[in-house]
Design a protein around this motif. Structure first.
Motif, short mmCIF file in Angstrom:
data_model
loop_
_atom_site.label_atom_id
_atom_site.label_comp_id
_atom_site.label_asym_id
_atom_site.label_seq_id
_atom_site.Cartn_x
_atom_site.Cartn_y
_atom_site.Cartn_z
N GLY A 131 0.82 -1.21 0.00
CA GLY A 131 0.00 0.00 0.00
C GLY A 131 0.85 1.25 0.00
O GLY A 131 0.51 2.25 -0.66
N VAL A 132 1.96 1.25 0.72
CA VAL A 132 2.85 2.42 0.76
C VAL A 132 3.47 2.66 -0.61
O VAL A 132 3.52 3.79 -1.10
N ILE A 133 3.97 1.59 -1.25
CA ILE A 133 4.59 1.75 -2.57
C ILE A 133 3.56 2.22 -3.59
O ILE A 133 3.83 3.10 -4.42
N SER A 134 2.36 1.66 -3.54
CA SER A 134 1.31 2.09 -4.48
C SER A 134 0.96 3.56 -4.27
O SER A 134 0.73 4.30 -5.23
N ARG A 135 0.95 3.99 -3.00
CA ARG A 135 0.66 5.39 -2.72
C ARG A 135 1.76 6.31 -3.27
O ARG A 135 1.47 7.39 -3.80
N ILE A 136 3.01 5.88 -3.17
CA ILE A 136 4.13 6.65 -3.72
C ILE A 136 3.98 6.78 -5.24
O ILE A 136 4.16 7.86 -5.82
N VAL A 137 3.63 5.67 -5.89
CA VAL A 137 3.46 5.70 -7.35
C VAL A 137 2.31 6.64 -7.75
O VAL A 137 2.43 7.43 -8.70
N MET A 138 1.20 6.59 -7.02
CA MET A 138 0.06 7.45 -7.34
C MET A 138 0.41 8.93 -7.13
O MET A 138 -0.01 9.80 -7.89
N ILE A 139 1.21 9.23 -6.09
CA ILE A 139 1.63 10.61 -5.87
C ILE A 139 2.48 11.10 -7.03
O ILE A 139 2.28 12.22 -7.55
N LEU A 140 3.42 10.27 -7.49
CA LEU A 140 4.31 10.67 -8.59
C LEU A 140 3.57 10.82 -9.91
O LEU A 140 4.00 11.58 -10.78
N LYS A 141 2.45 10.13 -10.08
CA LYS A 141 1.69 10.26 -11.33
C LYS A 141 1.00 11.62 -11.45
O LYS A 141 0.52 11.98 -12.54
N VAL A 154 7.20 15.77 -3.72
CA VAL A 154 8.49 15.40 -3.13
C VAL A 154 8.35 15.09 -1.65
O VAL A 154 8.83 14.05 -1.16
N MET A 155 7.69 15.97 -0.91
CA MET A 155 7.55 15.75 0.53
C MET A 155 6.69 14.52 0.83
O MET A 155 6.96 13.77 1.77
N GLY A 156 5.66 14.28 0.00
CA GLY A 156 4.83 13.09 0.18
C GLY A 156 5.60 11.81 -0.07
O GLY A 156 5.45 10.82 0.67
N VAL A 157 6.44 11.80 -1.12
CA VAL A 157 7.25 10.62 -1.42
C VAL A 157 8.29 10.40 -0.33
O VAL A 157 8.57 9.26 0.07
N GLN A 158 8.89 11.50 0.17
CA GLN A 158 9.86 11.38 1.26
C GLN A 158 9.24 10.72 2.49
O GLN A 158 9.84 9.84 3.11
N GLU A 159 8.04 11.14 2.83
CA GLU A 159 7.36 10.57 3.99
C GLU A 159 7.06 9.09 3.79
O GLU A 159 7.26 8.27 4.68
#
Length: 472
Positions: A131-141, A154-159
């Motif tokens: 779930g964390v990795i999927s959330r990172i991918v969705m943020i970057l999209k 950037v700050m969301g991916v860092q967290e």
């Protein structure tokens, strides 16, 4: 990190959890949290909390004496009130009077995250890595659509990366605890049980999915491409630099656009390095898991081989006798029949008496020419080494052994496996261990029933099921 802990919390904050009533205090704190957590301000009427804590203390008839309390709390309501007074003085809760003159208990702001951490430890909560990795991918999209790529992306991916790395490290550290628990066990059947619980707690669940169907490599390229775009795309980079300067200005830090550009590039590169580090952490987790399995097998083999000698039998008798609280007359006679004193004709290694040492001077022998090893001895040694290699148990040999047992059948029970000696029982252990191997042509389906094989070996029942030709 700014400031110190006790600049923000009461100096006696941890006092309830270090007192002689620490378990009761913790239960009361969790009771208060459960009552207050659904309210708007983590508060509830004092009477309601007192009633709940009184119900908690009802079965307990012992006296309750807290530090600083002049009177002894005897009934449940007095104990509940004494606990609330102690928690208030230590900074866990506060009281406020509302407009209707009703007193409310409110958890202090620094108490809430502390209680939530305690609940996470007690309940052994596990992060859903996928779930964390999927959330990172969705943020970057959302890079192209975000007006503030630094704050929102950037700050969301860092967290997310920080949380993922931290949880994997925690999982890595927990494997050592599992190994330590394993080495304290002595019964072979307990070791087989430990494999089952270990798979349920460590190998299964979200980490298993992270390694198989939801492998982290599926998202690697998408994440790398998105991170590269933050530094290479002029429009995204311009918005990100402006956001970086704005964030720093809110923290009273003034930096130029050039400095912001360099710091932004450094942070993006750090995110990529952290993502690369995930492979190293996962590799170390797998290595520790391999050590765990090897240690478990060695423990089983040692227990089975050492359990039938004289020393092992005496240890077993002593352990059983130590577990008895009181001996009756018959038991005392039985113990006397088991053990008896008799004279020794030699000095024990543990004796305090010094063994006499005699010096004897002998003739010094001349050095003889060393003869070369004959071809017969060499060939015998080579044959011995080959025989050891043939006797070595490997996943491939166990897999072939299981296929021979299955034959044309799709499923067999552990009861169908012939067990005539200790080596056959070792094979059963290896079948369970290698059942999760990626090249195994079978899988294990466990049952709760315990069975005895060859009137000697007690194990949990399981079935061996043949896998299809295409399996992961």
């Amino acid at each position: 990190m700014n400031g110190k802990l006790f600049d923000f919390v009461n100096a006696d904050f941890f006092k309830p959890l270090t007192s002689m009533y620490k378990d009761r205090f913790l239960d009361c704190i969790l009771h208060i949290y459960e009552i207050c957590k659904n309210e708007f301000s983590y508060s509830a009427p004092r009477n309601e909390i007192v009633d709940d804590l009184s119900s908690y203390f009802d079965p307990d008839e012992s006296e309750f004496v807290l530090d600083g309390e002049r009177e002894i709390a005897k009934n449940s309501r007095e104990k509940a009130s004494a606990v609330l007074r102690q928690l208030k003085s230590c900074g866990w809760i506060d009281e406020e009077i509302r407009s209707n003159h009703e007193i409310f208990i409110q958890l202090t702001e620094y108490t809430i995250p502390f209680i939530e951490s305690i609940i996470g430890i007690i309940q052994k909560e596990e992060l859903e890595y996928q779930g964390v990795i999927s959330r990172i991918v969705m943020i970057l999209k959302n890079l192209d659509h975000s007006s503030k790529p630094y704050e929102e992306i950037v700050m969301g991916v860092q967290e997310g990366m920080s949380q993922l790395v931290s949880e994997l490290k925690r999982l890595n550290s927990s494997i050592k605890r599992r190994i330590n628990e394993l080495t304290s066990k002595i019964k072979p059947e307990d070791i087989l049980d430990s494999f089952e619980s270990y798979n349920a707690q460590i190998i299964s669940k979200s980490y298993y999915r992270l390694k198989t169907s939801d492998n982290i490599s599926r998202f690697r390229q998408d994440i790398y491409e998105a991170l590269d775009r933050i530094n290479s795309d002029p429009n995204i980079r311009k918005r990100a630099i402006a956001g970086y300067i704005e964030v720093k200005s809110k923290a009273d830090e003034k930096i130029s656009a050039i400095e912001a550009s360099e710091m932004l590039a450094s942070e993006v590169q750090e995110i990529r390095r952290n993502f690369d580090r995930l492979d190293d952490i996962v590799h170390e987790i797998d290595e520790k898991n391999r050590i765990y399995m090897r240690t478990a097998l060695n423990r089983a083999r040692f227990s089975l081989s050492a359990g039938n000698n004289v020393e092992g039998k005496i240890n077993l008798i002593l352990r059983e006798l130590a577990a008895v609280d009181e001996f009756d007359f018959d038991s005392i006679l039985l113990v006397n029949d088991i053990f008896a004193a008799f004279p020794q004709q030699f000095i024990s290694d543990e004796s305090l008496r010094t063994v006499a040492q005699y010096k004897k001077t002998g003739n010094i022998a001349t050095i003889q020419n060393v003869k070369s090893i004959s071809d017969e001895i060499k060939q015998a040694r080579i044959a011995s080494i080959k025989q050891k290699q043939q006797n070595q148990i490997t996943p491939k040999k166990i897999n072939q052994y299981v296929l021979e047992l299955l034959g044309e059948k799709e499923r067999i029970s552990v009861k169908d496996i012939p067990v005539t000696d200790i080596k056959d029982f070792f094979k059963i252990i290896y079948i369970v261990v290698y059942g999760c191997h990626y090249q195994a042509s079978y899988k294990i389906e466990r049952h709760n029933e315990r069975i005895v094989l060859a009137n000697r070996y007690c194990v949990k029942s399981f079935d061996i099921i043949k896998r299809g030709k295409h399996h992961v």
